[in-house]
Design a protein around this motif. Structure first.
Motif, PDB file in Angstrom:
ATOM      1  N   ASN A 110       0.822  -1.198   0.000  1.00 46.90           N
ATOM      2  CA  ASN A 110       0.000   0.000   0.000  1.00 46.90           C
ATOM      3  C   ASN A 110       0.860   1.252   0.000  1.00 46.90           C
ATOM      4  OD1 ASN A 110      -2.754   0.382  -0.122  1.00 46.90           O
ATOM      5  ND2 ASN A 110      -3.070  -0.773   1.774  1.00 46.90           N
ATOM      6  N   GLY A 111       0.532   2.206  -0.845  1.00 40.65           N
ATOM      7  CA  GLY A 111       1.251   3.473  -0.847  1.00 40.65           C
ATOM      8  C   GLY A 111       2.547   3.447  -1.633  1.00 40.65           C
ATOM      9  N   SER A 112       2.807   2.355  -2.370  1.00 43.99           N
ATOM     10  CA  SER A 112       4.082   2.239  -3.091  1.00 43.99           C
ATOM     11  C   SER A 112       4.058   2.967  -4.434  1.00 43.99           C
ATOM     12  CB  SER A 112       4.439   0.766  -3.288  1.00 43.99           C
ATOM     13  OG  SER A 112       3.402   0.090  -3.957  1.00 43.99           O
ATOM     14  N   GLY A 113       2.861   3.400  -4.881  1.00 47.23           N
ATOM     15  CA  GLY A 113       2.791   4.161  -6.129  1.00 47.23           C
ATOM     16  C   GLY A 113       2.066   3.457  -7.264  1.00 47.23           C
ATOM     17  N   LYS A 114       1.344   2.383  -6.964  1.00 48.94           N
ATOM     18  CA  LYS A 114       0.670   1.618  -8.019  1.00 48.94           C
ATOM     19  C   LYS A 114      -0.416   2.450  -8.714  1.00 48.94           C
ATOM     20  CE  LYS A 114      -0.593  -1.740  -5.256  1.00 48.94           C
ATOM     21  NZ  LYS A 114      -0.054  -1.194  -3.986  1.00 48.94           N
ATOM     22  N   THR A 115      -1.301   3.030  -7.922  1.00 49.79           N
ATOM     23  CA  THR A 115      -2.404   3.786  -8.523  1.00 49.79           C
ATOM     24  C   THR A 115      -1.885   5.040  -9.222  1.00 49.79           C
ATOM     25  OG1 THR A 115      -4.019   2.910  -6.960  1.00 49.79           O
ATOM     26  CG2 THR A 115      -4.582   4.979  -8.034  1.00 49.79           C
ATOM     27  N   THR A 116      -0.858   5.659  -8.668  1.00 49.89           N
ATOM     28  CA  THR A 116      -0.261   6.822  -9.333  1.00 49.89           C
ATOM     29  C   THR A 116       0.280   6.420 -10.706  1.00 49.89           C
ATOM     30  OG1 THR A 116       0.318   7.677  -7.145  1.00 49.89           O
ATOM     31  CG2 THR A 116       1.394   8.707  -9.029  1.00 49.89           C
ATOM     32  N   THR A 117       0.911   5.260 -10.788  1.00 51.90           N
ATOM     33  CA  THR A 117       1.393   4.746 -12.073  1.00 51.90           C
ATOM     34  C   THR A 117       0.232   4.559 -13.051  1.00 51.90           C
ATOM     35  OG1 THR A 117       3.131   3.547 -10.906  1.00 51.90           O
ATOM     36  CG2 THR A 117       2.709   2.885 -13.176  1.00 51.90           C
ATOM     37  N   VAL A 118      -0.837   3.941 -12.542  1.00 51.18           N
ATOM     38  CA  VAL A 118      -2.020   3.714 -13.383  1.00 51.18           C
ATOM     39  C   VAL A 118      -2.566   5.046 -13.886  1.00 51.18           C
ATOM     40  CG1 VAL A 118      -4.454   3.023 -13.261  1.00 51.18           C
ATOM     41  CG2 VAL A 118      -2.670   1.491 -12.390  1.00 51.18           C
ATOM     42  N   LYS A 119      -2.590   6.048 -13.008  1.00 53.64           N
ATOM     43  CA  LYS A 119      -3.140   7.349 -13.415  1.00 53.64           C
ATOM     44  C   LYS A 119      -2.267   8.026 -14.470  1.00 53.64           C
ATOM     45  CE  LYS A 119      -5.984   8.407  -9.429  1.00 53.64           C
ATOM     46  NZ  LYS A 119      -6.028   9.109  -8.123  1.00 53.64           N
ATOM     47  N   VAL A 120      -0.973   7.863 -14.363  1.00 55.11           N
ATOM     48  CA  VAL A 120      -0.083   8.437 -15.379  1.00 55.11           C
ATOM     49  C   VAL A 120      -0.308   7.730 -16.720  1.00 55.11           C
ATOM     50  CG1 VAL A 120       2.338   8.624 -16.103  1.00 55.11           C
ATOM     51  CG2 VAL A 120       1.667   9.282 -13.777  1.00 55.11           C
ATOM     52  N   LEU A 121      -0.385   6.395 -16.672  1.00 56.78           N
ATOM     53  CA  LEU A 121      -0.553   5.623 -17.908  1.00 56.78           C
ATOM     54  C   LEU A 121      -1.888   5.884 -18.584  1.00 56.78           C
ATOM     55  CD1 LEU A 121       0.930   2.123 -17.072  1.00 56.78           C
ATOM     56  CD2 LEU A 121       1.573   3.599 -18.980  1.00 56.78           C
ATOM     57  N   THR A 122      -2.888   6.226 -17.799  1.00 56.86           N
ATOM     58  CA  THR A 122      -4.223   6.410 -18.367  1.00 56.86           C
ATOM     59  C   THR A 122      -4.522   7.891 -18.599  1.00 56.86           C
ATOM     60  OG1 THR A 122      -5.143   6.329 -16.130  1.00 56.86           O
ATOM     61  CG2 THR A 122      -5.148   4.286 -17.384  1.00 56.86           C
ATOM     62  N   THR A 123      -3.498   8.729 -18.524  1.00 55.41           N
ATOM     63  CA  THR A 123      -3.563  10.174 -18.793  1.00 55.41           C
ATOM     64  C   THR A 123      -4.393  10.960 -17.762  1.00 55.41           C
ATOM     65  OG1 THR A 123      -5.538  10.290 -20.237  1.00 55.41           O
ATOM     66  CG2 THR A 123      -3.452   9.678 -21.293  1.00 55.41           C
ATOM     67  N   LEU A 124      -4.663  10.363 -16.624  1.00 53.50           N
ATOM     68  CA  LEU A 124      -5.422  11.082 -15.588  1.00 53.50           C
ATOM     69  C   LEU A 124      -4.511  11.999 -14.771  1.00 53.50           C
ATOM     70  CD1 LEU A 124      -7.662   8.101 -14.412  1.00 53.50           C
ATOM     71  CD2 LEU A 124      -8.351  10.046 -15.834  1.00 53.50           C
ATOM     72  N   LEU A 125      -3.222  11.726 -14.793  1.00 51.36           N
ATOM     73  CA  LEU A 125      -2.228  12.559 -14.108  1.00 51.36           C
ATOM     74  C   LEU A 125      -1.070  12.728 -15.074  1.00 51.36           C
ATOM     75  CD1 LEU A 125      -1.346  11.172 -10.529  1.00 51.36           C
ATOM     76  CD2 LEU A 125      -2.177  13.470 -11.080  1.00 51.36           C
ATOM     77  N   SER A 126      -0.470  13.914 -15.146  1.00 56.49           N
ATOM     78  CA  SER A 126       0.713  13.981 -16.005  1.00 56.49           C
ATOM     79  C   SER A 126       1.970  13.920 -15.150  1.00 56.49           C
ATOM     80  CB  SER A 126       0.696  15.228 -16.886  1.00 56.49           C
ATOM     81  OG  SER A 126       0.433  16.347 -16.106  1.00 56.49           O
ATOM     82  N   PRO A 127       2.989  13.235 -15.665  1.00 54.69           N
ATOM     83  CA  PRO A 127       4.217  13.073 -14.887  1.00 54.69           C
ATOM     84  C   PRO A 127       4.965  14.398 -14.768  1.00 54.69           C
ATOM     85  CG  PRO A 127       4.466  12.134 -17.090  1.00 54.69           C
ATOM     86  CD  PRO A 127       3.047  12.562 -16.971  1.00 54.69           C
ATOM     87  N   ASP A 128       5.723  14.562 -13.682  1.00 48.98           N
ATOM     88  CA  ASP A 128       6.582  15.747 -13.544  1.00 48.98           C
ATOM     89  C   ASP A 128       7.747  15.649 -14.522  1.00 48.98           C
ATOM     90  OD1 ASP A 128       4.953  16.540 -11.471  1.00 48.98           O
ATOM     91  OD2 ASP A 128       6.258  15.693  -9.914  1.00 48.98           O
ATOM     92  N   SER A 129       8.262  14.428 -14.681  1.00 50.38           N
ATOM     93  CA  SER A 129       9.314  14.217 -15.659  1.00 50.38           C
ATOM     94  C   SER A 129       9.211  12.791 -16.165  1.00 50.38           C
ATOM     95  CB  SER A 129      10.695  14.462 -15.034  1.00 50.38           C
ATOM     96  OG  SER A 129      10.891  13.568 -13.969  1.00 50.38           O
ATOM     97  N   GLY A 130       9.877  12.529 -17.294  1.00 48.88           N
ATOM     98  CA  GLY A 130       9.755  11.222 -17.926  1.00 48.88           C
ATOM     99  C   GLY A 130       8.530  11.179 -18.823  1.00 48.88           C
ATOM    100  N   ASP A 131       8.288  10.011 -19.412  1.00 47.63           N
ATOM    101  CA  ASP A 131       7.152   9.862 -20.330  1.00 47.63           C
ATOM    102  C   ASP A 131       6.640   8.425 -20.212  1.00 47.63           C
ATOM    103  OD1 ASP A 131       5.255  10.262 -22.284  1.00 47.63           O
ATOM    104  OD2 ASP A 131       6.681  10.635 -23.910  1.00 47.63           O
ATOM    105  N   ALA A 132       5.438   8.218 -20.660  1.00 43.85           N
ATOM    106  CA  ALA A 132       4.892   6.859 -20.706  1.00 43.85           C
ATOM    107  C   ALA A 132       4.207   6.682 -22.044  1.00 43.85           C
ATOM    108  CB  ALA A 132       3.918   6.648 -19.557  1.00 43.85           C
ATOM    109  N   ARG A 133       4.296   5.467 -22.590  1.00 44.97           N
ATOM    110  CA  ARG A 133       3.710   5.190 -23.906  1.00 44.97           C
ATOM    111  C   ARG A 133       2.819   3.970 -23.840  1.00 44.97           C
ATOM    112  NH1 ARG A 133       6.376   7.876 -27.932  1.00 44.97           N
ATOM    113  NH2 ARG A 133       8.129   9.044 -27.078  1.00 44.97           N
TER     114      ARG A 133
END
Ligand SMILES: Nc1ncnc2c1ncn2[C@@H]1O[C@H](COP(=O)(O)OP(=O)(O)O)[C@@H](O)[C@H]1O
Ligand SMILES: [Mg+2]
Length: 335
Positions: free
Chosen positions: A36-59
């Motif tokens: 819990n709290g390790s960043g799983k949902t944040t990763t999902v949100k970045v991948l699904t365009t619900l959150l934009s990353p501060d740096s880096g990119d996802a495809r």
């Protein structure tokens, strides 16, 4: 089909993702395993365009979440951590609505809804309001909704958290059939057993970064060699049996004694060959044995080593990897 390139994301001063890198090839399941709290949902949100990353990119399917979010969404199905179904609508209406939202005409949307109801074993309850459904049925409906438009990539955020064992097995079936159809799946989970069962490749994350990755087998191997567990009939034999194990294993390998359970165990780099030697030696010395097993390290062992604490669901996911000697798990001896 999925590529996360050095993504960082902070909330205030808190770094939720810290240089995260992931990738998954077509038709495979990538398991994102972390507490819990390790960043799983944040990763999902970045991948699904619900959150934009501060740096880096996802495809997703080659499309960048930064420069082509529309293309990303077109190729993606999401089933979030909490099943999102419209409780006032029936199962059929939920799926037909999703099809219509994706721009299908009435007939196509209706046909697709029926097709999915059937493959998710929901035909019998097609006309029932989804508000009356069990957690497992709701989850299946939500998963069906995620693939109405036949996305190339499906992202499932803790698809079985909170489900009973039956619901969990149902969900596993669904994921397996998705992959059989060539869909690429990113699956987050806290359950080691789930990652073990479903994922072709596992990335263990903690504090927003990958701390280990590989197949389940590779991760288990990284936790060390197999072990032999022997349970004795007589408490008085414990020390003698430990001596037998140590002599068989060779110099420098210590046996562990667990007097409470009348168990001695030892690392067994030679696997079942050593087990055979140990058993015949114990027999020769008239040290009766109640149980003997060759045990592979489990993902629990890996997780414990990596994160310093047991997985949230350790008890539940307790592996059945202890194999009785009558039914050896491995055909060969590790090289
Ligand atoms: N919107 C937010 N604002 C502040 N902190 C957040 C936000 N979203 C997530 N976090 C924090 O980021 C960390 C990772 O969260 P999350 O990605 O949801 O973890 P997981 O899904 O693995 O449980 C957690 O410590 C969480 O509290
Ligand atoms: Mg989460």
């Amino acid at each position: 089909m999925i590529r996360v390139e050095n993504v960082s994301k902070s909330f205030g001063t808190f770094k939720a993702l810290d240089g995260l890198c992931l990738h998954a090839g077509e038709g495979t399941v990538l398991g994102l395993l972390g507490p819990n709290g390790s960043g799983k949902t944040t990763t999902v949100k970045v991948l699904t365009t619900l959150l934009s990353p501060d740096s880096g990119d996802a495809r997703i399917a080659g499309h960048s979440v930064l420069s082509h979010p529309d293309q990303v969404r077109r190729n993606l199905g999401l089933s979030g951590q909490y099943a999102a179904v419209d409780e006032k609508l029936t199962a059929y209406e939920n799926l037909r609505m999703v099809g219509r939202l994706y721009g299908m005409n009435r007939r196509t949307a209706a046909a697709r809804a029926h097709e999915l109801l059937s493959s998710f074993r929901l035909t019998d309850v097609a006309g029932k309001r989804s508000g009356t459904f069990s957690g497992g049925m709701r989850r299946r409906l939500d998963l069906a909704g995620a693939i109405v438009a036949r996305p190339k990539v499906v992202v499932l955020d803790e698809p079985t958290t909170g489900l009973d064992p039956r619901g969990r097995l149902d969900t596993w079936d669904v994921v397996s059939s998705l992959v059989a159809d060539g869909t690429t799946v990113l699956l987050t989970t806290q359950y080691l057993e789930e990652a073990d069962r479903l994922a072709d490749h596992i990335a263990v994350i903690n504090h927003g970064r990958v701390i280990a990755e590989g197949t389940a087998t590779e991760l288990k191997q990284s936790a060390g060699s197999e072990r032999i567990d022997v349970v004795l009939r007589n408490p008085a034999d414990l020390a003698a049996a430990a001596g037998v194990l140590e002599r068989a294993a060779g110099p420098g390998i210590k046996a562990e004694q667990d007097p409470q359970n009348l168990r001695v165990s030892i690392a067994a780099p030679e696997g079942h060959r050593l087990l055979v030697r140990v058993l015949s030696e114990l027999e020769d010395r008239a040290l009766p044995v109640d149980e003997a097993a060759l045990r592979r390290p489990t993902l629990d062992d890996v997780f414990l080593q990596l994160t310093g604490h047991a997985a949230a669901a350790a008890a539940e996911a307790q592996a059945s990897d202890g194999q009785a000697i009558e039914a050896p798990a491995k055909a060969g001896v590790p090289a």
